[in-house]
Design an enzyme around this catalytic site. Structure first.
Site, PDB file in Angstrom:
ATOM      1  NE  ARG A   1       7.190   0.538   4.762  1.00  0.00           N
ATOM      2  CZ  ARG A   1       5.959   0.033   4.715  1.00  0.00           C
ATOM      3  NH1 ARG A   1       5.772  -1.223   4.362  1.00  0.00           N
ATOM      4  NH2 ARG A   1       4.916   0.787   5.000  1.00  0.00           N
TER       5      ARG A   1
ATOM      6  CG  HIS B   1       3.676   3.782   8.545  1.00  0.00           C
ATOM      7  ND1 HIS B   1       3.841   4.642   7.465  1.00  0.00           N
ATOM      8  CD2 HIS B   1       3.211   2.611   8.013  1.00  0.00           C
ATOM      9  CE1 HIS B   1       3.479   4.019   6.361  1.00  0.00           C
ATOM     10  NE2 HIS B   1       3.107   2.790   6.661  1.00  0.00           N
TER      11      HIS B   1
ATOM     12  NE  ARG C   1      -1.919  -2.532   2.534  1.00  0.00           N
ATOM     13  CZ  ARG C   1      -2.212  -3.771   2.127  1.00  0.00           C
ATOM     14  NH1 ARG C   1      -3.336  -3.996   1.509  1.00  0.00           N
ATOM     15  NH2 ARG C   1      -1.404  -4.774   2.368  1.00  0.00           N
ATOM     16  CB  THR C   2       3.552   2.520   2.203  1.00  0.00           C
ATOM     17  OG1 THR C   2       2.796   2.156   3.365  1.00  0.00           O
ATOM     18  CG2 THR C   2       4.241   3.845   2.438  1.00  0.00           C
TER      19      THR C   2
ATOM     20  CE  LYS D   1      27.716  -2.655  -7.533  1.00  0.00           C
ATOM     21  NZ  LYS D   1      27.956  -1.451  -8.339  1.00  0.00           N
TER      22      LYS D   1
HETATM   23  C1  NCD Z   1       1.700  -1.349   7.973  1.00  0.00           C
HETATM   24  C2  NCD Z   1       3.191  -1.189   8.092  1.00  0.00           C
HETATM   25  O1  NCD Z   1       3.924  -1.457   7.118  1.00  0.00           O
HETATM   26  O2  NCD Z   1       3.610  -0.758   9.144  1.00  0.00           O
HETATM   27  N1  NCD Z   1       1.240  -1.451   6.655  1.00  0.00           N
HETATM   28  C3  NCD Z   1       1.019  -0.327   5.927  1.00  0.00           C
HETATM   29  O3  NCD Z   1       1.900   0.474   5.677  1.00  0.00           O
HETATM   30  N2  NCD Z   1      -0.240  -0.119   5.502  1.00  0.00           N
HETATM   31  C4  NCD Z   1       1.121  -2.341   8.904  1.00  0.00           C
HETATM   32  C5  NCD Z   1       1.690  -3.727   8.989  1.00  0.00           C
HETATM   33  O4  NCD Z   1       2.624  -4.108   8.276  1.00  0.00           O
HETATM   34  O5  NCD Z   1       1.153  -4.492   9.807  1.00  0.00           O
END
Ligand code: NCD
Length: 298
Positions: free
Chosen positions: A78, A115, A27-28, A57
């Site tokens: 991320r 997040h 999703r992100t 590397k």
């Molecule tokens: C979450 C995350 O990656 O922290 N997912 C997201 O970004 N929608 C929740 C999760 O992984 O449980």
């Protein structure tokens, strides 16, 4: 006929977003990429994923993020390590002092830390459905220790400033909300309640925010096994909730929402808003990208 009309603008035409995902994401990652394209911008990422960039590397985070910073106007990152976004922003800032075109970093999640853009879309969804943040019982359930979405959401609600709202935290004892977040909430004067018994609060909750036990964060698989079935949302459990409650989930979901048959029933319940929540993610990220890239206040 329904139109395909999620919006398309040229607000970010000519701008480039780099997608740097060192951890899995659906999703992100997809919503940020879609958001950028719907704003008329472009997206770059290492052709075979960041694991096959020079990270393979042995290049460190500071240099990888500065490479992206030389080519893109905004980086969405991320990373599995808590605090990695701060480290990346620190080194990007050093680069920004040397090159003509500064680059912005947006966190897409840092390990068990934060997040922040998920919190924005969660807040947007709560407001969209409830039309207020005041006088609500907002119940966060599951892995409150390792779940970054609940950390950021609790902090954002507290920072936003709410009146008469109570945050209820439901988790096994070993997965309680970190102490530093509890103290921050106390300092900001937010009313909180912690319990291991969902039934204490389910019937009074206006917002029920369900989360996945973060299996990948457990060092010892038997600790995960011992806890994984502790909170399972099912249609019969949801029958104890208020008629106008909303059921949220950042997704992905595993068996904390029961079986596929349970999913199918829950998904039809008007209280389940996680698909709208997911779509809102793209709109909120469009707003954020427009703001950081164009100074557009939305
Ligand atoms: C979450 C995350 O990656 O922290 N997912 C997201 O970004 N929608 C929740 C999760 O992984 O449980």
């Amino acid at each position: 006929m329904r139109q395909h009309d999620r919006g398309l603008t040229e607000l970010c035409a000519g701008r480039v977003m780099a997608s740097l995902f060192f951890e899995p994401s659906t999703r992100t990652d997809l919503s940020f990429q879609a958001a950028m394209r719907r704003l008329g911008g472009d997206v770059v990422g290492a052709s075979n994923g960041v694991q096959f960039s020079s990270v393979y590397k042995g290049e460190n985070l500071a240099d990888t993020v500065r490479a992206a910073g030389c080519y893109a106007d905004v980086i969405v990152m991320r990373h599995p390590q808590k605090g990695a976004s701060f480290e990346a922003a620190y080194y990007l800032d050093k680069l920004n002092q040397r090159i003509d075109n500064p680059t912005v970093l947006i966190s897409g999640g840092d390990g068990i830390g934060e997040h922040p853009t998920q919190a924005l879309l969660d807040m947007f969804t709560i407001y969209d459905k409830k039309k207020t943040f005041d006088n609500q019982t907002i119940t966060l359930v599951g892995d409150l220790l390792n779940g970054r979405t609940v950390h950021s959401l609790a902090k954002l609600i507290a920072r936003y400033g709410v009146t008469g709202t109570r945050l209820a935290f439901v988790s096994p004892d070993s997965l309680r909300m970190p102490a530093e977040i509890m103290s921050m909430l106390a300092e900001l004067g937010v009313s909180t309640y912690e319990t291991a018994d969902l039934m204490d609060v389910l019937g009074e909750s206006d917002v029920i925010y369900w989360t996945r036990i973060q299996e990948e964060r457990f060092e010892n698989p038997s600790d995960y096994e011992a806890i994984k079935d502790r909170f399972i949302m099912t249609p019969s459990l949801l029958s104890h909730a208020k008629a106008d409650a909303i059921l949220m989930h950042p997704l992905p979901r595993k068996h904390e929402m029961g079986t596929q048959a349970d999913h199918d029933v829950l998904d039809e319940d008007p209280r389940a808003v996680y698909f709208e929540q997911m779509e809102n993610g793209m709109f909120v990220r469009m707003a954020l990208l427009a703001k950081v890239l164009r100074g557009v206040y939305v």
